[in-house]
Scaffold this motif. Structure first.
Motif, PDB file in Angstrom:
ATOM      1  N   GLN A 220     -21.377  15.960  -1.076  1.00 23.96           N
ATOM      2  CA  GLN A 220     -22.422  14.942  -1.091  1.00 23.96           C
ATOM      3  C   GLN A 220     -23.010  14.829  -2.488  1.00 23.96           C
ATOM      4  OE1 GLN A 220     -25.723  15.670   1.607  1.00 23.96           O
ATOM      5  NE2 GLN A 220     -26.016  13.482   1.929  1.00 23.96           N
TER       6      GLN A 220
ATOM      7  N   GLN B 251     -26.255  12.966  -4.136  1.00 21.52           N
ATOM      8  CA  GLN B 251     -27.498  12.259  -3.822  1.00 21.52           C
ATOM      9  C   GLN B 251     -28.143  11.786  -5.108  1.00 21.52           C
ATOM     10  OE1 GLN B 251     -29.504  15.267  -1.229  1.00 21.52           O
ATOM     11  NE2 GLN B 251     -29.471  13.617   0.284  1.00 21.52           N
TER      12      GLN B 251
ATOM     13  N   CYS C 156     -28.944  12.920 -10.034  1.00 25.98           N
ATOM     14  CA  CYS C 156     -27.884  12.975  -9.027  1.00 25.98           C
ATOM     15  C   CYS C 156     -27.560  14.436  -8.779  1.00 25.98           C
ATOM     16  CB  CYS C 156     -26.655  12.223  -9.507  1.00 25.98           C
ATOM     17  SG  CYS C 156     -25.229  12.356  -8.412  1.00 25.98           S
TER      18      CYS C 156
ATOM     19  N   GLY D  55     -21.804   8.876  -5.143  1.00 28.83           N
ATOM     20  CA  GLY D  55     -23.088   8.976  -4.479  1.00 28.83           C
ATOM     21  C   GLY D  55     -23.533   7.612  -3.990  1.00 28.83           C
TER      22      GLY D  55
END
Length: 119
Positions: free
Chosen positions: A2, A4, A21, A110
């Motif tokens: 992941q 973000q 990020c 992302g």
């Protein structure tokens, strides 16, 4: 895996924003990280890149001298400091992680974060 991304927002021309990020599920050190942006009606374009292996960076001509990419390996996070923002910087900004590990290519995106610059 992941990624973000956050930190977008509305700012006046000449202002600053700092995007971040944070990656999870990858060995951050193995990757090159990049920021891309996509303005309405335009194709996604690369803005800034950094390699974790040697901290080398690259910035597109359109942002050179105004944007700075950096990383904090201890936090698995890459930043994009954006200064002297211009209306044409308005876009959705995305982070991306790239690596070639044992001959296998890995790419992760992302979710976007909106940056709006008012004139």
């Amino acid at each position: 895996v992941q990624l973000q991304a956050f930190g977008g927002g509305l700012v006046q021309a000449g202002g600053s924003l700092r995007l971040a990020c944070t990656a999870s599920g990858i060995s951050f050190d193995d990757y090159a990280m990049g920021w891309f942006r996509q303005a309405p009606g335009k194709e996604r374009e690369g803005v800034s890149f950094i390699k974790m292996t040697d901290d080398s960076t690259y910035h597109a001509d359109s942002v050179k001298g105004r944007f700075t990419i950096s990383s904090d390996i201890s936090k698995d996070t890459v930043y994009l400091q954006m200064n002297w923002l211009e209306p044409q910087d308005r876009a959705v900004y995305y982070c991306r992680a790239d690596a070639v590990i044992l001959g296998q290519e890995y790419t992760y995106w992302g979710q976007g974060t909106q940056v709006t610059v008012s004139s």
